[in-house]
Design an enzyme around this catalytic site. Structure first.
Site, mmCIF file in Angstrom:
data_model
loop_
_atom_site.group_PDB
_atom_site.id
_atom_site.type_symbol
_atom_site.label_atom_id
_atom_site.label_comp_id
_atom_site.label_asym_id
_atom_site.label_seq_id
_atom_site.Cartn_x
_atom_site.Cartn_y
_atom_site.Cartn_z
ATOM 1 N N LYS A 31 58.790 157.421 69.640
ATOM 2 C CA LYS A 31 58.174 157.402 68.298
ATOM 3 C C LYS A 31 56.677 157.140 68.425
ATOM 4 C CE LYS A 31 58.606 155.249 63.730
ATOM 5 N NZ LYS A 31 58.504 156.519 62.996
ATOM 6 N N HIS A 64 62.922 151.318 67.054
ATOM 7 C CA HIS A 64 63.028 152.781 67.178
ATOM 8 C C HIS A 64 63.019 153.200 68.641
ATOM 9 C CE1 HIS A 64 61.933 152.693 62.897
ATOM 10 N NE2 HIS A 64 62.403 153.929 62.832
#
Ligand code: NAP
Length: 258
Positions: A168, A164
């Site tokens: 995040k 990600h």
């Protein structure tokens, strides 16, 4: 509600929590673009400076009342459904407040623990207010999890790599944790108690990606999903908004409404 939005009385009224974030702002646009939905409120702490209910230009085609908290939004404006894309710290209390105000919730925020889910399940069941928690709204990601469950029937060694963007907040991702649960449950049905390790990668340039890698005798199977932009989640979010009120209690996973 702005005068234009208030004329759309036949539409499902939707509030978005975390409206200034990456997912929340994309969701506001997707809701406003749908002919069956109207955006009746936007919630984000940064709206606090403006005061409750100020008509705000969010770039969705009409102005939307904005609020610094879910509590203020639900006290002052009407909603049939709240969509939460806030933070792992805020999501549980936001969902509790929606249940207290008897408004159905679609939760996209990740980071809820099994204990949090158990509590929300109880609250939602007691109040009769449906809550849909979906760690991933992308159709391809739902299929990835289903394919992984199928593969787990035949292959008994697996590791997950989730990748990600570097902003995040939680790790491992909600999608990876749900995928692991599905694989481990499938193995348990076959009498195998074993953990699926998860590896988390956080790098600029990424959006949301996952590989589920199975190993067998002289072979590997890799199931990979890539979300290339945040629009990839929107068909699932809009579907969830339209279907959540048909559910009972807490439901985890988009596949339950497909
Ligand atoms: P983000 O850009 O950081 O947005 C979160 C927003 O929520 C920020 O504007 C934040 O404000 C705001 N916020 C903080 N506290 C709040 C509260 N109490 N009430 C309402 N809003 C609050 O994060 P993102 O990338 O959009 O991701 C949001 C969540 O969605 C994450 O948990 C992420 O993992 C998840 N996600 C889910 C999916 C899915 O398909 N389910 C897909 C992508 C991401 P401040 O910046 O002032 O704190």
């Amino acid at each position: 509600m702005s005068s234009e939005a208030s004329q759309r009385t036949d539409r499902l009224k939707v509030m978005v929590s975390g409206a200034l974030g990456r997912m929340g702002s994309t969701t506001c646009k997707a809701v406003a673009a749908d002919a069956e939905l109207v955006l009746t409120g936007a919630v984000d702490p940064a709206f606090g400076a403006h005061g409750a209910g100020v008509q705000t230009d969010l770039g969705v085609g009409y102005r939307v009342p904005s609020y610094a908290s879910i509590e203020a939004a639900l006290t002052n404006a009407e909603a049939d459904v709240v969509v939460d894309f806030s933070t792992p710290d805020a999501v549980k209390q936001n969902t509790r407040l929606c249940i207290q105000h008897r408004v159905a919730v679609v939760v996209g925020t990740t980071g809820l623990s099994p204990g949090d889910l158990a509590e929300l399940d109880r609250l939602s069941g007691e109040a009769g207010v449906p809550v849909l928690v979906a760690p991933n709204f992308a159709m391809g990601a739902v299929l990835m999890m289903q394919f992984a469950e199928m593969a787990a029937k035949h292959l008994k060694a697996c590791e997950i790599v989730e990748l990600h963007h570097d902003a995040k907040l939680d790790a491992p991702s909600g999608t990876a944790r749900l995928t692991r649960l599905r694989i481990e449950d499938s193995w348990r049905e076959d009498g195998l108690e074993k953990e699926v390790p998860i590896h988390s990668v956080r790098l600029p340039g990424l959006v949301a990606h996952q590989e589920v890698i199975f190993g067998g005798m002289g072979e590997t199977l890799t199931i990979r999903h890539d979300s290339l932009n945040r629009e990839s989640f929107m068909p699932g979010v809009v579907l969830a908004v339209k279907r959540v009120r048909d559910l009972q209690g807490l439901v985890v996973g988009l596949e339950n409404i497909l």
